[in-house]
Design an enzyme around this catalytic site. Structure first.
Site, PDB file in Angstrom:
ATOM      1  N   CYS A 194      49.540 -38.201  18.684  1.00 39.65           N
ATOM      2  CA  CYS A 194      49.783 -36.821  19.113  1.00 39.65           C
ATOM      3  C   CYS A 194      49.138 -36.594  20.479  1.00 39.65           C
ATOM      4  CB  CYS A 194      49.225 -35.848  18.083  1.00 39.65           C
ATOM      5  SG  CYS A 194      49.361 -34.128  18.560  1.00 39.65           S
ATOM      6  N   ASP A 251       3.920   1.459  -1.200  1.00 40.04           N
ATOM      7  CA  ASP A 251       4.508   1.572  -2.541  1.00 40.04           C
ATOM      8  C   ASP A 251       3.518   2.199  -3.523  1.00 40.04           C
ATOM      9  OD1 ASP A 251       6.727   0.391  -1.500  1.00 40.04           O
ATOM     10  OD2 ASP A 251       6.321  -1.605  -2.317  1.00 40.04           O
ATOM     11  N   LYS A 264      24.920   6.905  25.606  1.00 41.88           N
ATOM     12  CA  LYS A 264      25.856   7.665  24.776  1.00 41.88           C
ATOM     13  C   LYS A 264      26.063   6.881  23.485  1.00 41.88           C
ATOM     14  CE  LYS A 264      30.169  10.228  24.936  1.00 41.88           C
ATOM     15  NZ  LYS A 264      30.850   9.793  23.732  1.00 41.88           N
ATOM     16  N   CYS A 294      47.520 -31.761  11.955  1.00 43.12           N
ATOM     17  CA  CYS A 294      48.610 -32.638  12.357  1.00 43.12           C
ATOM     18  C   CYS A 294      48.230 -34.044  11.906  1.00 43.12           C
ATOM     19  CB  CYS A 294      48.773 -32.586  13.875  1.00 43.12           C
ATOM     20  SG  CYS A 294      49.582 -34.049  14.552  1.00 43.12           S
ATOM     21  N   CYS A 344      54.088 -30.801  13.541  1.00 43.04           N
ATOM     22  CA  CYS A 344      53.180 -30.528  14.657  1.00 43.04           C
ATOM     23  C   CYS A 344      53.980 -30.050  15.872  1.00 43.04           C
ATOM     24  CB  CYS A 344      52.393 -31.784  15.004  1.00 43.04           C
ATOM     25  SG  CYS A 344      51.459 -31.630  16.540  1.00 43.04           S
ATOM     26  N   CYS A 360      53.664 -33.110  18.604  1.00 47.81           N
ATOM     27  CA  CYS A 360      54.190 -34.472  18.426  1.00 47.81           C
ATOM     28  C   CYS A 360      55.193 -34.589  17.280  1.00 47.81           C
ATOM     29  CB  CYS A 360      53.043 -35.447  18.206  1.00 47.81           C
ATOM     30  SG  CYS A 360      52.288 -35.293  16.580  1.00 47.81           S
ATOM     31  N   GLU A 368      20.758   9.419  29.308  1.00 48.75           N
ATOM     32  CA  GLU A 368      20.623   8.929  27.928  1.00 48.75           C
ATOM     33  C   GLU A 368      21.797   8.019  27.603  1.00 48.75           C
ATOM     34  OE1 GLU A 368      21.033  12.509  25.702  1.00 48.75           O
ATOM     35  OE2 GLU A 368      19.394  13.469  26.785  1.00 48.75           O
ATOM     36  N   GLU A 420       0.844  -1.198   0.000  1.00 47.42           N
ATOM     37  CA  GLU A 420       0.000   0.000   0.000  1.00 47.42           C
ATOM     38  C   GLU A 420       0.882   1.251   0.000  1.00 47.42           C
ATOM     39  OE1 GLU A 420      -2.963   0.473  -0.509  1.00 47.42           O
ATOM     40  OE2 GLU A 420      -3.422   2.469   0.303  1.00 47.42           O
ATOM     41  N   LYS A 424      31.642   6.656  31.007  1.00 50.02           N
ATOM     42  CA  LYS A 424      32.004   5.697  29.957  1.00 50.02           C
ATOM     43  C   LYS A 424      31.941   4.255  30.472  1.00 50.02           C
ATOM     44  CE  LYS A 424      33.667   6.907  26.382  1.00 50.02           C
ATOM     45  NZ  LYS A 424      34.672   7.780  25.781  1.00 50.02           N
ATOM     46  N   GLU A 471      22.790  12.251  17.257  1.00 50.40           N
ATOM     47  CA  GLU A 471      23.858  11.353  16.812  1.00 50.40           C
ATOM     48  C   GLU A 471      23.372  10.531  15.624  1.00 50.40           C
ATOM     49  OE1 GLU A 471      26.515  11.844  18.654  1.00 50.40           O
ATOM     50  OE2 GLU A 471      27.804  10.072  18.603  1.00 50.40           O
ATOM     51  N   ASP A 479      27.369   5.661  19.997  1.00 48.16           N
ATOM     52  CA  ASP A 479      28.691   5.678  19.380  1.00 48.16           C
ATOM     53  C   ASP A 479      28.536   5.965  17.893  1.00 48.16           C
ATOM     54  OD1 ASP A 479      31.375   5.627  19.439  1.00 48.16           O
ATOM     55  OD2 ASP A 479      31.583   3.477  19.789  1.00 48.16           O
ATOM     56  N   ARG A 491      29.724  18.049  13.352  1.00 45.22           N
ATOM     57  CA  ARG A 491      30.197  18.880  14.453  1.00 45.22           C
ATOM     58  C   ARG A 491      31.518  19.563  14.095  1.00 45.22           C
ATOM     59  NH1 ARG A 491      33.748  17.668  18.545  1.00 45.22           N
ATOM     60  NH2 ARG A 491      33.572  19.041  20.337  1.00 45.22           N
ATOM     61  N   SER A 510      31.669  19.400  23.501  1.00 46.38           N
ATOM     62  CA  SER A 510      31.904  17.977  23.747  1.00 46.38           C
ATOM     63  C   SER A 510      31.641  17.721  25.238  1.00 46.38           C
ATOM     64  CB  SER A 510      33.294  17.602  23.270  1.00 46.38           C
ATOM     65  OG  SER A 510      34.164  17.527  24.323  1.00 46.38           O
ATOM     66  N   LEU A 511      31.937  16.544  25.721  1.00 46.05           N
ATOM     67  CA  LEU A 511      31.577  16.190  27.097  1.00 46.05           C
ATOM     68  C   LEU A 511      32.807  15.771  27.882  1.00 46.05           C
ATOM     69  CD1 LEU A 511      28.483  13.916  26.363  1.00 46.05           C
ATOM     70  CD2 LEU A 511      28.405  16.117  27.534  1.00 46.05           C
ATOM     71  N   TYR A 571      19.220  14.434  20.658  1.00 46.72           N
ATOM     72  CA  TYR A 571      19.416  14.576  22.104  1.00 46.72           C
ATOM     73  C   TYR A 571      19.658  16.005  22.554  1.00 46.72           C
ATOM     74  CZ  TYR A 571      24.262  13.982  20.470  1.00 46.72           C
ATOM     75  OH  TYR A 571      25.445  14.087  19.785  1.00 46.72           O
TER      76      TYR A 571
HETATM   77  S1  IVH Z   1      25.260  15.713  24.491  1.00 52.24           S
HETATM   78  C1  IVH Z   1      26.817  19.658  25.481  1.00 52.24           C
HETATM   79  N1  IVH Z   1      24.153  13.339  24.415  1.00 52.24           N
HETATM   80  O1  IVH Z   1      29.295  12.335  22.606  1.00 52.24           O
HETATM   81  C2  IVH Z   1      26.418  18.274  25.226  1.00 52.24           C
HETATM   82  N2  IVH Z   1      26.225  13.662  23.310  1.00 52.24           N
HETATM   83  O2  IVH Z   1      31.746  13.192  23.940  1.00 52.24           O
HETATM   84  C3  IVH Z   1      26.958  17.748  23.976  1.00 52.24           C
HETATM   85  N3  IVH Z   1      27.056  11.671  22.155  1.00 52.24           N
HETATM   86  O3  IVH Z   1      30.011  15.016  20.476  1.00 52.24           O
HETATM   87  C4  IVH Z   1      26.603  16.405  23.604  1.00 52.24           C
HETATM   88  N4  IVH Z   1      25.382  10.357  22.671  1.00 52.24           N
HETATM   89  O4  IVH Z   1      28.774  12.994  19.501  1.00 52.24           O
HETATM   90  C5  IVH Z   1      25.198  14.105  24.046  1.00 52.24           C
HETATM   91  N5  IVH Z   1      23.046  11.295  24.385  1.00 52.24           N
HETATM   92  C6  IVH Z   1      24.078  12.060  24.026  1.00 52.24           C
HETATM   93  C7  IVH Z   1      25.135  11.564  23.236  1.00 52.24           C
HETATM   94  C8  IVH Z   1      26.199  12.395  22.907  1.00 52.24           C
HETATM   95  C9  IVH Z   1      26.527  10.446  22.028  1.00 52.24           C
HETATM   96  C10 IVH Z   1      28.364  12.100  21.591  1.00 52.24           C
HETATM   97  C11 IVH Z   1      28.306  13.352  20.781  1.00 52.24           C
HETATM   98  C12 IVH Z   1      29.294  14.293  21.421  1.00 52.24           C
HETATM   99  C13 IVH Z   1      30.166  13.356  22.169  1.00 52.24           C
HETATM  100  C14 IVH Z   1      30.828  14.034  23.331  1.00 52.24           C
END
Ligand code: IVH
Length: 671
Positions: free
Chosen positions: A434, A38, A117, A428, A410, A413, A115, A36, A316, A175, A119, A138, A83-84, A227
């Site tokens: 052996c 499609d 994190k 072997c 081997c 042996c 939340e 549907e 982490k 992300e 990757d 970024r 960044s964090l 996020y």
């Molecule tokens: S918040 C000021 N929330 O982690 C806050 N970052 O090490 C900025 N990342 O560059 C980021 N999950 O690429 C935030 N739930 C999450 C995330 C997240 C992954 C990454 C993001 C950021 C990096 C910082």
């Protein structure tokens, strides 16, 4: 002149398709059948090709439409993308929480948004009057690259916001990541085409976003969780972070459903533990948890230091990938003589344990990795999976590295090592001469599904063979309590228990005995088929390759392994010694063979309430039926238990005979 009716139809088709896209890609709740969907999409494409002036960039047909770009434009972030800071332990998380409370002069616990994190790659999405106008990486936080053409291909990223309640200018951050399933698919495809594979999903996501041609990105299965916010005019959007995320959900963005609020550092810790336990079962990779002070006023009061906010931290997880050095490659010998290269590593802490070895499988794998002794490698351990070498870091290779050579003799042996043309495995040729093969053969003989000798573990077998107490499996039955009690770390009591277990194992079944012999390619199911069909050990020993192939599921390769095994005098001697030691089994009942289900193929799906799946399988095999894992035209019966899923559907589609549990039990009894 464009008729109003066409404009109206276009508009309503786009709204309807966008709605279905949202349900499917964002909510994970498809609302209409694919066919549907499609049909609607084709109708829209047809109208747009008839009226090209009406094609707008935010039409659902235009996700992959953009032409390849020549180069990436730089984009300045109005508000820097920060960044964090990281915490690597609960103590560091406590320090963070303490600093937050001190600065806020808070006497009570702080509410945090929690939340996973992700990757992946941080991306900014800019919406003007509800339409996506720009997506950017970024970069260094101040400026990044314009990747609008690629981000548009991610189906869960709205090209148009839902509803009417949104600010004129809205920047959403999140992300972009590659789900594990897409990563496997992309790498399999690359391998098949002889192209370079990606090291991990994060690199794969990054590489996919850095394509000039969006048609390539579109095939990569990327997805996005949002996020946070960047610039918003007019402000404010909300009073707190979690409130913002909820609003983003209503505007059509995907927000991680694991997002939660937590009270104080204890709440954060509980959340960390909970999500860490889920880590390996999630369909995407995460490398920790992000905790953010929820309230925006408090965030503002806390402010920033250099490139990271004081109101957030990433706790982490222990890394699943680490760098280490291969100090040597040794070769292990398995039960069937297979020679397996094993990398000895400088010990590293990875995935929560210290790893000092990793299997390299075979010489093909070493060639694929282009690995030399002395190389630096990325090693990965996820969950309970055995450690793997992911890749060699070629940049760090020094000239002293040594090539890995398959030994010609081997290592245990000194017999010749042979390799059959076209086979990856080298073996072997020493057989039971052996020591390594002998040990493995004894371990297999004693294992639960073979002779089931409880307490005869690997260490004891190694000691028994090393001390010359056991040369063949038959010698086990001549062992005495005092011999075993004299072994390292063995007491009188455990020695008595072990002798008891050895004696008990003499009562067995023909199928177990055949399996225990460790004939190449003869697994449990084949052993059972042989026992059921040939009924006696004597008929098996005297069977020709042709006779053996009459047994269900025995092909020419297995048949020739069996024949070869019984032509070796030392194997016959061992069997004779075992029988002389008193190993017995009940006669294989001849009625079994005439069971009406003999030779029929079954697939069991769903949960059976009165017997486990293993037991159901055992009982089917005992009456000579076959059990398969997948449904095909060749399936005779599909047993459908509770909550049977796709296999049942397939069986219905193929018009196969489907039986419920009751009916299945009756069929089994009916002998
Ligand atoms: S918040 C000021 N929330 O982690 C806050 N970052 O090490 C900025 N990342 O560059 C980021 N999950 O690429 C935030 N739930 C999450 C995330 C997240 C992954 C990454 C993001 C950021 C990096 C910082």
């Amino acid at each position: 002149m464009i008729p109003d009716s066409v404009k109206a139809e276009l508009a309503s088709l786009r709204i309807e398709i966008n709605e279905h896209n949202h349900r499917y890609y964002v909510m994970d709740e498809p609302s209409i059948p694919d066919a549907e969907y499609d049909r609607l999409m084709n109708q829209l494409k047809r109208l747009e090709s008839e009226w090209p002036d009406l094609v707008s960039p935010d039409s659902p047909t235009q996700r992959v439409g953009a032409a390849p770009i020549i180069s990436f434009k730089q984009v300045t972030h109005e508000i820097p993308m920060l960044s964090l800071d990281n915490a690597f332990s609960f103590e560091e998380l406590e320090d963070f929480d303490r600093r937050v409370r001190e600065r806020l002069e808070a006497s009570e616990s702080v509410t945090y948004a929690c939340e996973p994190k992700m990757d992946g790659i941080a991306v900014s999405l800019l919406y003007e009057n509800g339409a996506l106008v720009r997506a950017a990486t970024r970069g260094d936080g101040q400026s990044g690259e314009d990747i609008t053409h690629n981000v548009r291909t991610i189906k869960s990223v709205p090209l148009l916001l839902r509803g009417k309640d949104f600010p004129e200018l809205l920047e959403v951050r999140g992300e972009v990541y590659m789900p594990k399933s897409a990563f496997d698919r992309v790498n399999k495809r690359a391998e098949a085409e002889g192209l370079k594979t990606f090291v991990n999903p994060r690199n794969a996501a990054s590489g996919s976003l850095r394509q000039l041609d969006p048609r390539i990105t579109a095939t990569r299965g990327l997805d996005m969780y949002c996020y946070g916010l960047g610039i918003v005019t007019p402000a404010p959007f909300a009073d707190a972070h979690l409130e913002s995320l909820n609003k983003l959900r209503t505007l059509g963005f995907r927000v991680n459903p694991l997002t939660e609020s937590a009270c104080g550092v204890e709440g954060c810790h509980a959340y960390y533990q909970k999500v860490m336990a889920l880590r390996d079962s999630l369909p995407y990779e995460i490398d920790g948890i992000v905790f953010k002070v929820d309230n925006y006023k408090k965030q503002q009061a806390l402010g920033f230091v250099s490139r990271a906010p004081r109101w957030a931290i990433a706790h982490k997880f222990p890394a699943q990938e680490e760098l280490t050095q291969v100090v040597d490659v040794e070769f292990q010998v398995g039960r069937t003589g297979a020679i397996t290269p094993v990398a000895r590593l400088t010990p590293v802490f990875v995935g929560g344990v210290t790893v000092s070895n990793a299997t390299l499988h075979n010489m093909d794998e070493i060639r694929r990795l282009d690995l030399r002794i002395g190389d630096f490698v990325v090693i990965r351990r996820a969950g309970d999976v055995i450690p793997q070498i992911v890749n060699v870091v070629k940049e760090r290779r020094n000239p002293e590295v040594k090539e890995v050579l398959l030994p010609v003799r081997c290592p245990v042996c000194d017999s010749a090592v042979t390799q059959i043309e076209g086979e990856a495995v080298a073996r072997c040729s020493g057989g039971l001469y052996c020591q390594a093969q002998r040990k493995e053969a004894i371990k297999h003989f004693a294992s639960r599904r073979a002779m089931d000798i409880d307490g005869l573990g690997d260490k004891i077998v190694d000691a028994l063979v090393d001390q010359g107490l056991v040369k063949t499996v038959a010698d086990l039955y001549a062992l005495t309590v005092s011999q075993i009690a004299a072994l390292d770390r063995m007491g009188q009591k455990s020695a008595e228990n072990l002798i008891g277990a050895i004696q008990r194992s003499r009562q067995t079944q023909l199928a177990n005995f055949i399996y225990a012999l460790g004939i190449r390619e003869v697994g449990e199911a084949t052993a059972r088929a042989l026992a059921n069909f040939l009924k006696t050990l004597e008929s098996m020993i005297s069977a020709s390759v042709d006779d053996l192939q009459q047994v269900p599921d025995v092909g020419p390769v297995v048949a020739s392994h069996i024949e070869t095994f019984f032509r070796q005098p030392h194997n016959l001697e061992t069997i004779e010694a075992l029988l002389a030691a008193g190993i017995v089994w009940p006669e294989v009942a001849s009625s079994d063979i005439d069971h009406p289900l003999k030779g029929k193929t079954f697939v069991i799906t769903g949960t059976l309430s009165s017997l486990g799946r293993e037991e159901a399988k055992d009982r089917l095999l005992k009456v000579g039926a076959k059990v398969s894992g997948s449904v095909s035209k060749k399936t005779d019966f599909v047993v459908a238990g509770e909550a049977a899923g796709s296999k049942l559907e397939k069986a219905q589609a193929l018009n196969l005979t489907i039986v419920d549990e009751n009916c299945f039990l009756k069929m089994l009894e009916n002998s």
